[in-house]
Design a protein around this motif. Structure first.
Motif, PDB file in Angstrom:
ATOM      1  N   GLU A  53       0.823  -1.211   0.000  1.00 38.09           N
ATOM      2  CA  GLU A  53       0.000   0.000   0.000  1.00 38.09           C
ATOM      3  C   GLU A  53       0.862   1.270   0.000  1.00 38.09           C
ATOM      4  OE1 GLU A  53      -3.326   0.119  -0.262  1.00 38.09           O
ATOM      5  OE2 GLU A  53      -3.358  -2.069  -0.403  1.00 38.09           O
ATOM      6  N   TYR A  54       2.103   1.177   0.470  1.00 37.99           N
ATOM      7  CA  TYR A  54       2.960   2.349   0.631  1.00 37.99           C
ATOM      8  C   TYR A  54       4.134   2.386  -0.344  1.00 37.99           C
ATOM      9  CZ  TYR A  54       0.408   2.156   4.996  1.00 37.99           C
ATOM     10  OH  TYR A  54      -0.586   2.077   5.925  1.00 37.99           O
ATOM     11  N   ILE A  55       4.607   1.207  -0.774  1.00 33.73           N
ATOM     12  CA  ILE A  55       5.793   1.108  -1.620  1.00 33.73           C
ATOM     13  C   ILE A  55       5.429   0.240  -2.820  1.00 33.73           C
ATOM     14  CG2 ILE A  55       8.205   0.389  -1.715  1.00 33.73           C
ATOM     15  CD1 ILE A  55       8.218   0.473   1.344  1.00 33.73           C
ATOM     16  N   SER A  56       5.873   0.636  -3.996  1.00 38.50           N
ATOM     17  CA  SER A  56       5.519  -0.149  -5.188  1.00 38.50           C
ATOM     18  C   SER A  56       6.231  -1.499  -5.223  1.00 38.50           C
ATOM     19  CB  SER A  56       5.823   0.639  -6.460  1.00 38.50           C
ATOM     20  OG  SER A  56       7.189   0.953  -6.522  1.00 38.50           O
ATOM     21  N   CYS A  57       7.451  -1.592  -4.730  1.00 39.77           N
ATOM     22  CA  CYS A  57       8.209  -2.848  -4.726  1.00 39.77           C
ATOM     23  C   CYS A  57       8.840  -3.072  -3.349  1.00 39.77           C
ATOM     24  CB  CYS A  57       9.292  -2.835  -5.790  1.00 39.77           C
ATOM     25  SG  CYS A  57       8.677  -2.780  -7.454  1.00 39.77           S
ATOM     26  N   PRO A  58       8.064  -3.528  -2.367  1.00 44.93           N
ATOM     27  CA  PRO A  58       8.650  -3.707  -1.035  1.00 44.93           C
ATOM     28  C   PRO A  58       9.705  -4.804  -0.979  1.00 44.93           C
ATOM     29  CG  PRO A  58       6.372  -4.413  -1.044  1.00 44.93           C
ATOM     30  CD  PRO A  58       6.639  -3.784  -2.369  1.00 44.93           C
ATOM     31  N   ASN A  59       9.685  -5.742  -1.951  1.00 47.37           N
ATOM     32  CA  ASN A  59      10.736  -6.751  -1.958  1.00 47.37           C
ATOM     33  C   ASN A  59      12.094  -6.121  -2.271  1.00 47.37           C
ATOM     34  OD1 ASN A  59       9.622  -6.285  -4.493  1.00 47.37           O
ATOM     35  ND2 ASN A  59      10.264  -8.255  -5.290  1.00 47.37           N
ATOM     36  N   HIS A  60      12.118  -5.127  -3.152  1.00 49.75           N
ATOM     37  CA  HIS A  60      13.366  -4.414  -3.437  1.00 49.75           C
ATOM     38  C   HIS A  60      13.775  -3.539  -2.251  1.00 49.75           C
ATOM     39  CE1 HIS A  60      13.431  -5.812  -7.501  1.00 49.75           C
ATOM     40  NE2 HIS A  60      12.259  -5.263  -7.768  1.00 49.75           N
ATOM     41  N   PHE A  61      12.799  -2.970  -1.572  1.00 49.58           N
ATOM     42  CA  PHE A  61      13.080  -2.188  -0.368  1.00 49.58           C
ATOM     43  C   PHE A  61      13.744  -3.058   0.695  1.00 49.58           C
ATOM     44  CE2 PHE A  61      11.469  -0.778   3.841  1.00 49.58           C
ATOM     45  CZ  PHE A  61      12.175   0.405   3.934  1.00 49.58           C
ATOM     46  N   GLY A  62      13.222  -4.278   0.872  1.00 50.91           N
ATOM     47  CA  GLY A  62      13.830  -5.205   1.823  1.00 50.91           C
ATOM     48  C   GLY A  62      15.255  -5.562   1.436  1.00 50.91           C
ATOM     49  N   GLU A  63      15.490  -5.751   0.155  1.00 56.60           N
ATOM     50  CA  GLU A  63      16.839  -6.055  -0.335  1.00 56.60           C
ATOM     51  C   GLU A  63      17.786  -4.887  -0.068  1.00 56.60           C
ATOM     52  OE1 GLU A  63      19.509  -8.653  -2.265  1.00 56.60           O
ATOM     53  OE2 GLU A  63      17.376  -9.039  -1.958  1.00 56.60           O
ATOM     54  N   ILE A  64      17.317  -3.671  -0.268  1.00 55.64           N
ATOM     55  CA  ILE A  64      18.142  -2.492   0.005  1.00 55.64           C
ATOM     56  C   ILE A  64      18.475  -2.409   1.488  1.00 55.64           C
ATOM     57  CG2 ILE A  64      18.099   0.039   0.061  1.00 55.64           C
ATOM     58  CD1 ILE A  64      16.482  -0.120  -2.587  1.00 55.64           C
ATOM     59  N   LEU A  65      17.485  -2.670   2.352  1.00 55.68           N
ATOM     60  CA  LEU A  65      17.745  -2.660   3.793  1.00 55.68           C
ATOM     61  C   LEU A  65      18.779  -3.717   4.174  1.00 55.68           C
ATOM     62  CD1 LEU A  65      14.351  -2.153   5.676  1.00 55.68           C
ATOM     63  CD2 LEU A  65      16.286  -0.602   5.509  1.00 55.68           C
ATOM     64  N   GLU A  66      18.690  -4.890   3.553  1.00 52.76           N
ATOM     65  CA  GLU A  66      19.676  -5.936   3.838  1.00 52.76           C
ATOM     66  C   GLU A  66      21.089  -5.458   3.529  1.00 52.76           C
ATOM     67  OE1 GLU A  66      18.917 -10.188   2.785  1.00 52.76           O
ATOM     68  OE2 GLU A  66      17.132  -9.320   1.852  1.00 52.76           O
ATOM     69  N   TRP A  67      21.291  -4.854   2.365  1.00 48.47           N
ATOM     70  CA  TRP A  67      22.626  -4.426   1.966  1.00 48.47           C
ATOM     71  C   TRP A  67      23.117  -3.243   2.789  1.00 48.47           C
ATOM     72  CZ3 TRP A  67      25.913  -7.390  -0.203  1.00 48.47           C
ATOM     73  CH2 TRP A  67      25.497  -8.407  -1.034  1.00 48.47           C
ATOM     74  N   ILE A  68      22.219  -2.350   3.183  1.00 52.13           N
ATOM     75  CA  ILE A  68      22.628  -1.249   4.068  1.00 52.13           C
ATOM     76  C   ILE A  68      23.068  -1.795   5.417  1.00 52.13           C
ATOM     77  CG2 ILE A  68      21.767   0.738   5.366  1.00 52.13           C
ATOM     78  CD1 ILE A  68      20.101   1.474   2.897  1.00 52.13           C
ATOM     79  N   GLY A  69      22.294  -2.759   5.943  1.00 51.52           N
ATOM     80  CA  GLY A  69      22.674  -3.396   7.199  1.00 51.52           C
ATOM     81  C   GLY A  69      24.016  -4.108   7.099  1.00 51.52           C
ATOM     82  N   PHE A  70      24.241  -4.794   5.993  1.00 47.68           N
ATOM     83  CA  PHE A  70      25.520  -5.470   5.799  1.00 47.68           C
ATOM     84  C   PHE A  70      26.670  -4.465   5.718  1.00 47.68           C
ATOM     85  CE2 PHE A  70      28.818  -7.253   3.047  1.00 47.68           C
ATOM     86  CZ  PHE A  70      29.116  -8.412   3.747  1.00 47.68           C
ATOM     87  N   ALA A  71      26.440  -3.361   5.026  1.00 49.89           N
ATOM     88  CA  ALA A  71      27.486  -2.337   4.895  1.00 49.89           C
ATOM     89  C   ALA A  71      27.812  -1.721   6.258  1.00 49.89           C
ATOM     90  CB  ALA A  71      27.045  -1.250   3.912  1.00 49.89           C
ATOM     91  N   ILE A  72      26.801  -1.460   7.071  1.00 48.44           N
ATOM     92  CA  ILE A  72      27.049  -0.903   8.404  1.00 48.44           C
ATOM     93  C   ILE A  72      27.792  -1.923   9.267  1.00 48.44           C
ATOM     94  CG2 ILE A  72      25.917  -0.165  10.540  1.00 48.44           C
ATOM     95  CD1 ILE A  72      23.756   1.108   8.775  1.00 48.44           C
ATOM     96  N   LEU A  73      27.412  -3.173   9.158  1.00 49.27           N
ATOM     97  CA  LEU A  73      28.074  -4.220   9.939  1.00 49.27           C
ATOM     98  C   LEU A  73      29.523  -4.407   9.516  1.00 49.27           C
ATOM     99  CD1 LEU A  73      27.874  -6.508  12.003  1.00 49.27           C
ATOM    100  CD2 LEU A  73      27.044  -7.975  10.173  1.00 49.27           C
ATOM    101  N   ALA A  74      29.774  -4.338   8.229  1.00 47.26           N
ATOM    102  CA  ALA A  74      31.145  -4.563   7.737  1.00 47.26           C
ATOM    103  C   ALA A  74      31.995  -3.361   8.041  1.00 47.26           C
ATOM    104  CB  ALA A  74      31.122  -4.815   6.243  1.00 47.26           C
TER     105      ALA A  74
END
Length: 74
Positions: A53-74
């Motif tokens: 209802e809020y995002i056209s592609c929430p699966n891509h949003f989730g993927e972006i969050l995963e990579w941001i989290g990985f970048a912060i962790l690394a």
């Protein structure tokens, strides 16, 4: 050469792991909803509810969050 003082419980690792897990959960949930729509065989369908209802592609949003989290962790 000195070994850096790094802890698993430091702020950047907690934030990184949290974002990664949140992104992974979003990605898995939205992918499952999209797969369920495809199995219905009712032609072209637009997903409704939850983050769709809020995002056209929430699966891509989730993927972006995963990579941001990985970048912060690394």
């Amino acid at each position: 050469m000195e070994v850096p003082n790094w802890s698993v419980w430091s702020l950047h690792s907690i934030v990184g792991i949290g974002l990664f897990l949140m992104g992974m959960a979003i990605n898995i949930h939205t992918d499952n909803r999209l797969i369920a729509l495809r199995k219905e065989q009712a032609g072209y369908q637009i997903p409704r509810g939850w983050l769709f209802e809020y995002i056209s592609c929430p699966n891509h949003f989730g993927e972006i969050l995963e990579w941001i989290g990985f970048a912060i962790l690394a």
